[in-house]
Structure formats: C-alpha cells, structure tokens
Enzyme design. Structure first.
Site, PDB file in Angstrom:
ATOM      1  N   SER A 147       2.374  -1.060  -1.448  1.00  0.00           N
ATOM      2  CA  SER A 147       2.646  -0.002  -0.487  1.00  0.00           C
ATOM      3  C   SER A 147       1.538   1.055  -0.529  1.00  0.00           C
ATOM      4  CB  SER A 147       4.031   0.594  -0.751  1.00  0.00           C
ATOM      5  OG  SER A 147       4.456   1.402   0.310  1.00  0.00           O
ATOM      6  N   ASP A 224      10.761  -6.160   5.912  1.00  0.00           N
ATOM      7  CA  ASP A 224      10.379  -4.894   5.287  1.00  0.00           C
ATOM      8  C   ASP A 224      10.835  -3.733   6.174  1.00  0.00           C
ATOM      9  OD1 ASP A 224       8.853  -2.596   4.422  1.00  0.00           O
ATOM     10  OD2 ASP A 224       7.434  -3.958   3.457  1.00  0.00           O
ATOM     11  N   HIS A 256      10.905  -4.432   1.215  1.00  0.00           N
ATOM     12  CA  HIS A 256       9.758  -3.698   0.677  1.00  0.00           C
ATOM     13  C   HIS A 256       9.797  -3.519  -0.842  1.00  0.00           C
ATOM     14  CE1 HIS A 256       6.282  -1.130   1.497  1.00  0.00           C
ATOM     15  NE2 HIS A 256       6.758  -0.208   0.681  1.00  0.00           N
TER      16      HIS A 256
END
Length: 281
Positions: A147, A224, A256
């Site tokens: 991320s 996600d 995610h």
C-alpha cells in the site's frame, strides 16, 4: 542502537531495535529477521519491507508470515517504522497523515519538514547501519512493501537503483499524485507545486527513468476496498511505454489486508531471492 526485543523464530531470530535517528531527529525502531545462517556469520541477501498506513515496525513481523521461507532461503528481512514518532513530532488530524503515515518521502513543508525525512532515513542512515551491524551481502539488497509502503518501495527503487537491486509490491499506491491519499499527503508534506510531487510518484518516475530492473512484481486483490486509490493500470501502462518488464497479477476475492499478503508472500520472497542472486553474479 539498542536491542529491545528478541524472539527465536524458525531457528533464526526476529529482533526489534531502537536508535536515535539523526535524519528523523527522534528515536525510532526497526525490525529485523536474521535467519540461522546469518546468526552463524554467513553474509545473506537482505530485503527492506515498507509497511502501509497506520502500521509500525512490528506489523510485518507479526502478520506477513515471511520468516519461514526467509529462513529457508537465507534472507534477512528489515522492517522500519512507517514514520517518525514522539511527543515532539507533528501529528495529523486523521489516520492517513502524520504519525503512522510518513509516505517514505522527505517533507519540505512545515510542520512536517523537521522530522518527516523518511527517504533520507531509509536510503542513507538505516541502509548503512544494517550493512555495518549485520552480515548483509554487499550488492544484494532489495525492497518491497504494501500500500503506502508499496508506493515507497517502487519510488525508492526507481530513484536509487544503485541501492536496491530488486523490487516488488503488494497493492501499491501506484500514482499518488492522482488519488486522494497521495494528494492529501503530498499537499501537506511537499506543498502545492504538483510538479514536485512527480519525483515521489512511481508512475511518473518510471516514465522518466525508463527500464531499470529485469523484472518488477506487483500483486493486487480485485476485491481490494481501496482499489480506486491504487491505479495499478496507470503504472502498467507507464512500464509498457518504456519497456520496463512488469508482472502485474490481479487476484479475485482478495482484499487489501494481510491475509492477501500472506497468500503471496512466498512468491515475493522467491522472486527477490532469484533477482538478488543474479545481481551479485
């Protein structure tokens, strides 16, 4: 540098250290996994892992389930904190800015510039420290992340290919100058000049730098919840334009979080092991 935690793990050791950082102007922590062969003094390839928003130096060690295969492959794993911390360090008004959200850049705007020098800390201070203190194989250091940390891994690798010889990411923020997370962070840390943002944007960087790596690996969950912030297709298009080999794998059903990361961690460790072996031969 002070050892604050040590746990035996797959015949190696998972450790947490604290140091007073000259770059961050505060105390900071980092995690390191040393496989058994490293404890015996054998030089090993090493991977920096950059975690995402709200995470700490310990998140990767607990949640990613990387130590088992790293022990087998003889990989050292280094996991810094995601930002400077402390009472004297500026804090944001939300979870996606300030402490826990350093974005792995050098801030230029107040009140952030005093402490938020994460790129300098990683590429100069911590990079040198781990080579001096641990049996890291020279020229065999890679970087990966998740991320915000995937953004950090891609951008730092593209800006410092002399330091990092392999790069991969899980659900990275691929074009932060074109998504709300990045726009919020960059406007506060770097100011309003969007041209300055591009030197911290993986999609823009690959267009400028060209093909630097034999391969880049990205895994992305199709389910996600933050997919609209990540823009993997923009990065893929940029790689195609400059001839940078990229394997972008999208996976149905995955979100995610760290269950997703656990599912494909072995692939990333094996990818880096091959890339780093090639780099030193």
């Amino acid at each position: 540098m002070e050892l604050v935690q040590r746990n035996t793990c797959f015949a190696g050791e998972q450790r947490i250290y604290q140091l007073d950082s000259s770059s961050l102007k505060t105390a900071t922590k980092f995690g390191i996994f040393l496989p058994e062969v490293a404890l015996q003094g054998q030089a090993c390839p090493a991977l920096f892992y950059l975690a995402g928003l709200t995470c700490t130096e310990e998140t990767f060690a607990i949640k990613a389930h990387a130590q088992r295969l790293a022990a087998q492959l003889g990989l050292i794993l280094i996991s810094p904190d995601t930002s400077p911390r402390g009472e004297q360090v500026a804090q944001g008004d939300h979870w996606d800015i300030g402490q826990g959200a350093g974005f792995y850049i050098n801030a230029t705007e107040q009140p952030w510039a005093e402490h938020y020098q994460m790129e300098r800390f990683l590429t100069e201070e911590l990079y040198s420290l781990v080579q001096a203190e641990f049996p890291v194989q020279k020229g065999a250091i890679g970087i990966f992340g998740h991320s915000m940390g995937g953004h950090g891994a891609l951008t730092l690798a593209l800006k410092h290919p002399d330091l990092f010889k392999s790069v991969s990411a899980f659900a990275p923020i691929c074009a932060p100058s074109q998504c709300p997370w990045g726009e919020k962070a960059f406007s506060q840390y770097l100011g309003s000049d969007r041209q300055q943002w591009l030197s911290h944007d993986a999609t823009a960087l690959v267009q400028t730098k060209g093909a630097l790596f034999k391969a880049i690996l990205i895994d992305q969950g199709i389910d996600d919840q933050f997919y609209s912030q990540l823009n993997p297709m923009l990065f893929q298009q940029a790689c195609e334009q400059v001839g940078q080999p990229l394997e972008l794998r999208e996976h149905a059903g995955y979100d995610h979080g760290y269950y997703f990361i656990q599912s494909f961690m072995d692939d990333h460790l094996q990818f880096h092991a091959v890339q780093l072996q090639t780099a030193v031969h």
